[in-house]
Motif scaffolding. Structure first.
Motif, PDB file in Angstrom:
ATOM      1  N   VAL A 293     -69.157 -98.090  17.296  1.00 18.38           N
ATOM      2  CA  VAL A 293     -68.937 -99.300  16.759  1.00 18.38           C
ATOM      3  C   VAL A 293     -67.517 -99.392  15.924  1.00 18.38           C
ATOM      4  O   VAL A 293     -66.937 -98.413  15.275  1.00 18.38           O
ATOM      5  CB  VAL A 293     -69.794 -99.594  15.365  1.00 18.38           C
ATOM      6  CG1 VAL A 293     -69.796-100.917  14.766  1.00 18.38           C
ATOM      7  CG2 VAL A 293     -71.298 -99.615  16.163  1.00 18.38           C
ATOM      8  N   SER A 294     -66.788-100.615  15.894  1.00 19.93           N
ATOM      9  CA  SER A 294     -65.639-100.535  15.504  1.00 19.93           C
ATOM     10  C   SER A 294     -65.471-101.894  14.487  1.00 19.93           C
ATOM     11  O   SER A 294     -66.294-102.857  14.838  1.00 19.93           O
ATOM     12  CB  SER A 294     -64.209-100.797  16.691  1.00 19.93           C
ATOM     13  OG  SER A 294     -64.185 -99.746  17.208  1.00 19.93           O
ATOM     14  N   LEU A 295     -64.705-101.820  13.567  1.00 16.75           N
ATOM     15  CA  LEU A 295     -64.594-103.078  12.394  1.00 16.75           C
ATOM     16  C   LEU A 295     -63.020-103.469  12.500  1.00 16.75           C
ATOM     17  O   LEU A 295     -62.150-102.490  12.356  1.00 16.75           O
ATOM     18  CB  LEU A 295     -65.035-102.522  11.210  1.00 16.75           C
ATOM     19  CG  LEU A 295     -66.696-102.144  11.191  1.00 16.75           C
ATOM     20  CD1 LEU A 295     -66.448-100.648  11.019  1.00 16.75           C
ATOM     21  CD2 LEU A 295     -67.013-102.759   9.750  1.00 16.75           C
ATOM     22  N   VAL A 296     -62.777-104.800  12.399  1.00 16.16           N
ATOM     23  CA  VAL A 296     -61.640-105.369  11.882  1.00 16.16           C
ATOM     24  C   VAL A 296     -61.926-106.041  10.581  1.00 16.16           C
ATOM     25  O   VAL A 296     -62.431-107.014  10.575  1.00 16.16           O
ATOM     26  CB  VAL A 296     -61.045-106.181  12.922  1.00 16.16           C
ATOM     27  CG1 VAL A 296     -59.813-106.781  12.643  1.00 16.16           C
ATOM     28  CG2 VAL A 296     -60.947-105.471  14.354  1.00 16.16           C
ATOM     29  N   VAL A 297     -60.989-105.564   9.698  1.00 10.91           N
ATOM     30  CA  VAL A 297     -61.332-105.950   8.294  1.00 10.91           C
ATOM     31  C   VAL A 297     -60.054-106.421   7.664  1.00 10.91           C
ATOM     32  O   VAL A 297     -59.151-105.612   7.821  1.00 10.91           O
ATOM     33  CB  VAL A 297     -62.311-104.905   7.393  1.00 10.91           C
ATOM     34  CG1 VAL A 297     -63.690-105.010   7.971  1.00 10.91           C
ATOM     35  CG2 VAL A 297     -61.823-103.572   7.483  1.00 10.91           C
ATOM     36  N   SER A 298     -60.161-107.232   6.274  1.00 10.46           N
ATOM     37  CA  SER A 298     -59.057-107.576   5.583  1.00 10.46           C
ATOM     38  C   SER A 298     -59.702-107.804   4.284  1.00 10.46           C
ATOM     39  O   SER A 298     -60.791-108.588   4.019  1.00 10.46           O
ATOM     40  CB  SER A 298     -58.515-108.764   6.351  1.00 10.46           C
ATOM     41  OG  SER A 298     -57.305-109.108   5.271  1.00 10.46           O
ATOM     42  N   PRO A 299     -58.837-107.463   3.301  1.00  6.68           N
ATOM     43  CA  PRO A 299     -59.159-108.026   1.578  1.00  6.68           C
ATOM     44  C   PRO A 299     -58.714-109.364   1.810  1.00  6.68           C
ATOM     45  O   PRO A 299     -57.862-110.091   2.413  1.00  6.68           O
ATOM     46  CB  PRO A 299     -58.249-107.319   1.077  1.00  6.68           C
ATOM     47  CG  PRO A 299     -57.275-106.769   1.737  1.00  6.68           C
ATOM     48  CD  PRO A 299     -57.510-106.574   3.214  1.00  6.68           C
TER      49      PRO A 299
END
Length: 365
Positions: A293-299
């Motif tokens: 599983v991969s995630l692309v995240v940002s504050p």
């Protein structure tokens, strides 16, 4: 960190990642030669693929002659080969329209952000409610419910709303008096943490006013005790349709990642110190536990005021460029909307400016 790749190896690795993301099938040298007119033979491409495999960028299933990217291959692609692109203007207009159609309500914005991320990126999405380093009181309201009860409504500076019943004084107070008490307490406590409120409670307050102030402090203390607030999720079905999650064990792991809080707390701790979109690839250190599983995240949020994270998750075989552009756009949009509601500078803009200033400082040293 990376081996020095030739231009041909870089091109072949980029094509293999893109082809595998699109088809979910191992990529053979013949496919690359025929589809992309590389101007070299299949034997030459096979040799380059073998070299990339030896360096750890590719691997191959047991019975297949084709290759698929490894975690290292995906990371090289994201950092060195992926084209940085913006969402098409038509999609940007549609998303802005959806947010402006929604009422200025934090709960609606969170739900909409999760839905937009999932729909636009065709993945699952996660959005956490923005939280201040410590909850600070913005507003108290007192509502006359009955002759026995008053409803205390607390709004924090981050827009979180909490409520609790307290006993009515006897004789019961009319709504006009409750409004005056709320105004008095707001003047005394606005902008304070729960510790500040408790220190300020004194003999200049009536017993009822002191009880309301204690309730306000308790509600803010409960908010502070939660390391991860409410989480909005969407799009799980998009991910479950991917072949990587055809088996029950893979589905179980995916649901644990989406529903669990320990992983999210670790991700929040990592992302809250960054200045923009981060790509977390399963299998890399320190994220070995999340597997494929991969995630692309940002504050996102308001600088110095309240911050949350948002992002998308799916298989390693994720269209990273699309995911990054979606997360970047929605996090920027949400940051600006929250700044317009509460004041302050959008978090994404503030961190980019701080990062740019640091880069200029480093360049002059």
């Amino acid at each position: 960190m990376y081996d020095e790749l030739t231009e041909r190896q870089r091109a072949i690795l980029g094509l293999i990642v893109r082809e595998y993301v699109a088809t979910a099938q191992p990529v053979a040298s013949k496919t690359l030669v025929e589809k992309y007119n590389l101007g070299v033979s299949s034997a030459t491409v096979r040799n380059e693929m073998a070299a990339l495999e030896q360096m750890g960028y590719l691997t191959h299933p047991h019975t297949s002659a084709g290759r698929i990217p490894t975690e290292r291959g995906y990371r090289y692609f994201v950092q060195c080969l992926m084209e940085q692109s913006e969402l098409p203007e038509e999609e940007q207009r549609l998303i802005r329209h959806q947010f402006h159609q929604a009422q200025m309500d934090l709960d609606q914005w969170m739900r909409l952000a999760a839905a937009v991320l999932a729909h636009t990126a065709h993945t699952a999405s996660l959005v956490t409610v923005p939280q201040a380093p410590q909850a600070r009181l913005k507003h108290i309201e007192l509502i006359n419910i009955s002759e026995a009860l008053v409803l205390v409504i607390l709004v924090t500076s981050a827009g979180l709303v909490r409520q609790q019943m307290v006993p009515q004084p006897q004789p019961p107070l009319p709504q006009e008096t409750l409004n005056a008490i709320a105004n008095k307490l707001n003047a005394l406590f606005e902008g304070m943490t729960y510790q500040d409120v408790r220190r300020r409670i004194g003999n200049d307050l009536t017993p009822f006013e002191r009880s309301v102030a204690e309730v306000a402090a308790l509600l803010m203390e409960r908010i502070d005790s939660r390391s991860v607030g409410q989480i909005y999720r969407d799009g799980l079905l998009h991910v479950l349709r991917q072949p990587e999650f055809a088996e029950a064990e893979a589905v179980r792991q995916l649901v644990e990642i989406i529903e669990g809080r320990t992983l999210l707390e670790n991700i929040i701790a990592e992302v809250n110190t960054t200045s923009g979109v981060q790509v977390i690839i399963g299998g890399e250190q320190p994220w070995e536990a999340i597997g494929d599983v991969s995630l692309v995240v940002s504050p996102y949020g308001v600088d110095g005021y309240a911050a949350g994270i948002m992002g998308v998750l799916g298989p390693q075989r994720m269209p990273y460029s699309r995911a990054v552009s979606v997360v970047r756009f929605v996090s920027d949009l949400m940051s600006h909307l929250l700044a317009s509601m509460y004041g302050g500078q959008p978090l994404t803009q503030a961190r980019r400016e701080a990062n740019h200033a640091q880069e200029e400082t480093n360049a002059t040293e």
